[in-house]
Enzyme design. Structure first.
Site, PDB file in Angstrom:
ATOM      1  N   ASP A  76       0.812  -1.221   0.000  1.00  8.85           N
ATOM      2  CA  ASP A  76       0.000   0.000   0.000  1.00  8.85           C
ATOM      3  C   ASP A  76       0.845   1.271   0.000  1.00  8.85           C
ATOM      4  O   ASP A  76       1.992   1.265   0.440  1.00  8.85           O
ATOM      5  CB  ASP A  76      -0.864   0.040   1.273  1.00  8.85           C
ATOM      6  CG  ASP A  76      -2.047  -0.899   1.218  1.00  8.85           C
ATOM      7  OD1 ASP A  76      -2.037  -1.832   0.402  1.00  8.85           O
ATOM      8  OD2 ASP A  76      -2.974  -0.703   2.020  1.00  8.85           O
ATOM      9  N   ASP A  77       0.192   2.325  -0.422  1.00 12.19           N
ATOM     10  CA  ASP A  77       0.639   3.720  -0.232  1.00 12.19           C
ATOM     11  C   ASP A  77       1.718   4.176  -1.212  1.00 12.19           C
ATOM     12  O   ASP A  77       2.140   5.315  -1.157  1.00 12.19           O
ATOM     13  CB  ASP A  77       1.157   3.986   1.195  1.00 12.19           C
ATOM     14  CG  ASP A  77       0.082   3.835   2.259  1.00 12.19           C
ATOM     15  OD1 ASP A  77      -1.050   3.456   1.909  1.00 12.19           O
ATOM     16  OD2 ASP A  77       0.392   4.096   3.438  1.00 12.19           O
ATOM     17  N   HIS A 126      -5.892   2.749  -4.131  1.00  9.27           N
ATOM     18  CA  HIS A 126      -5.848   3.092  -2.691  1.00  9.27           C
ATOM     19  C   HIS A 126      -6.170   4.570  -2.483  1.00  9.27           C
ATOM     20  O   HIS A 126      -5.700   5.174  -1.524  1.00  9.27           O
ATOM     21  CB  HIS A 126      -4.474   2.725  -2.131  1.00  9.27           C
ATOM     22  CG  HIS A 126      -4.401   2.690  -0.627  1.00  9.27           C
ATOM     23  ND1 HIS A 126      -5.388   2.167   0.167  1.00  9.27           N
ATOM     24  CD2 HIS A 126      -3.434   3.125   0.230  1.00  9.27           C
ATOM     25  CE1 HIS A 126      -5.024   2.275   1.450  1.00  9.27           C
ATOM     26  NE2 HIS A 126      -3.856   2.863   1.504  1.00  9.27           N
ATOM     27  N   HIS A 130      -4.706   9.478  -0.217  1.00  5.25           N
ATOM     28  CA  HIS A 130      -4.753   8.853   1.112  1.00  5.25           C
ATOM     29  C   HIS A 130      -5.552   9.659   2.129  1.00  5.25           C
ATOM     30  O   HIS A 130      -5.249   9.650   3.325  1.00  5.25           O
ATOM     31  CB  HIS A 130      -3.346   8.577   1.654  1.00  5.25           C
ATOM     32  CG  HIS A 130      -3.294   7.339   2.508  1.00  5.25           C
ATOM     33  ND1 HIS A 130      -3.562   7.362   3.858  1.00  5.25           N
ATOM     34  CD2 HIS A 130      -3.026   6.051   2.207  1.00  5.25           C
ATOM     35  CE1 HIS A 130      -3.442   6.127   4.337  1.00  5.25           C
ATOM     36  NE2 HIS A 130      -3.134   5.316   3.349  1.00  5.25           N
ATOM     37  N   TYR A 167      -6.604   3.680   5.662  1.00  5.22           N
ATOM     38  CA  TYR A 167      -6.837   3.371   7.084  1.00  5.22           C
ATOM     39  C   TYR A 167      -7.869   2.257   7.274  1.00  5.22           C
ATOM     40  O   TYR A 167      -8.294   2.000   8.395  1.00  5.22           O
ATOM     41  CB  TYR A 167      -7.275   4.614   7.879  1.00  5.22           C
ATOM     42  CG  TYR A 167      -6.457   5.835   7.574  1.00  5.22           C
ATOM     43  CD1 TYR A 167      -5.186   6.000   8.108  1.00  5.22           C
ATOM     44  CD2 TYR A 167      -6.946   6.810   6.706  1.00  5.22           C
ATOM     45  CE1 TYR A 167      -4.415   7.117   7.801  1.00  5.22           C
ATOM     46  CE2 TYR A 167      -6.185   7.927   6.386  1.00  5.22           C
ATOM     47  CZ  TYR A 167      -4.919   8.074   6.940  1.00  5.22           C
ATOM     48  OH  TYR A 167      -4.166   9.162   6.623  1.00  5.22           O
ATOM     49  N   HIS A 217       3.727  -2.093   3.323  1.00  8.74           N
ATOM     50  CA  HIS A 217       3.841  -0.751   2.741  1.00  8.74           C
ATOM     51  C   HIS A 217       5.213  -0.605   2.094  1.00  8.74           C
ATOM     52  O   HIS A 217       6.225  -0.585   2.800  1.00  8.74           O
ATOM     53  CB  HIS A 217       3.644   0.313   3.826  1.00  8.74           C
ATOM     54  CG  HIS A 217       2.270   0.300   4.430  1.00  8.74           C
ATOM     55  ND1 HIS A 217       1.931  -0.560   5.451  1.00  8.74           N
ATOM     56  CD2 HIS A 217       1.160   1.007   4.130  1.00  8.74           C
ATOM     57  CE1 HIS A 217       0.649  -0.354   5.758  1.00  8.74           C
ATOM     58  NE2 HIS A 217       0.157   0.576   4.975  1.00  8.74           N
TER      59      HIS A 217
HETATM   60 NI    NI Z   1      -2.691   3.271   3.244  1.00 14.30          NI
END
Ligand code: NI
Length: 263
Positions: A76-77, A126, A130, A167, A217
């Site tokens: 993720d991210d 995603h 964010h 989240y 991540h």
């Molecule tokens: Ni995230």
């Protein structure tokens, strides 16, 4: 086999508060169930299903997760500075993963996004930047996810089939308005907090079972460095690394559901 899912009605104010730390972006109370007309809802859902929902391509022949010990690594991210190194390690071991990327970072690094797709990984959504989708409201969340889908399609010519709310924060109204399956996770080493490669790799290797969806991540170097030990430790246990779409295989994901694990 069956899906372990949470129906939309069970996630009214779900806040897992994990994966990326505690969200502090929205201090004011959030209207999580803003009324939306049925026609508006249907329009948004059609928008996020993709450009040609009436003719989806057949799923590619993939590993049979009814037989194999399939698990899904998810990152993720990103993309981040270490994403290429993660891709190198996956390639060297023939492992596939799913990347839940941010639209704004993807636009800044399109080559690594195209590399993900070229090497057989799954590109997933995603959000754009964010933000907590609950702070955007159902229509704002749908627009944010759509903007990200469009950017990823423009960059890599694929339309994401799943999304993950930042989240893990979502609601019934967002599940309905976004119109994409929401993919959470079942193994979480909290690598955003635990910046030890040894801790992260040991946690994942020791806590993973068949059908798990593992949250990592690729923006943290400690996690990037943990990937070889994660791959080798799980390969030694005969796991097969598959994408989310491969994990669910011949069971199409439903757009108003919330998934966390496959058994
Ligand atoms: Ni995230």
């Amino acid at each position: 086999m069956n899906f372990r899912t949470l129906a939309a009605g069970a996630v009214t104010t779900m806040m897992l508060l994990s994966g990326c730390g505690t969200d502090t972006s929205s201090a004011s109370p959030v209207p999580v169930n803003t009324p939306m007309s049925d026609s508006t809802m249907e329009t948004i859902i059609k928008m996020n299903v993709g450009p040609t929902p009436e003719a989806p391509p057949p799923p590619p022949p993939g590993p049979d997760c009814n037989v194999l010990k399939c698990i899904a690594l998810t990152f993720d991210d990103g993309p981040g500075g270490g994403t290429g190194q993660v891709l190198d390690n996956l390639r060297d071991r023939g492992a596939k993963a799913t990347f839940f990327v941010l639209g704004e970072l993807a636009e800044g690094n399109p080559d690594v996004i195209r590399r993900m797709v070229a090497e057989g990984h799954q590109l997933a959504n995603h959000s754009w930047g964010h933000r907590n989708l609950r702070s955007l409201g159902p229509e704002g969340a749908a627009a944010d996810i759509h903007r990200t889908n469009e950017a990823l399609h423009r960059i890599a010519s694929v339309w994401p089939t799943v999304m993950r709310p930042p989240y893990g924060s979502t609601s019934d109204a967002i599940v309905a308005s976004v119109g994409m399956p929401q993919m959470i996770w079942s193994v979480d080493p909290s690598d955003w907090k635990n910046r030890s490669s040894g801790y992260v790799s040991n946690y994942v290797v020791n806590n993973t079972t068949r059908g798990d969806i593992i949250l990592l991540h690729d923006i943290h170097w400690s996690t990037v460095s943990a990937v070889p030990a994660i791959l080798d430790g799980l390969l030694a246990q005969d796991y097969t690394f598959v994408t989310i779409d491969e994990l669910y295989g011949h069971h199409p994901l439903e757009i108003r559901k919330h998934y966390s694990q496959y058994r």
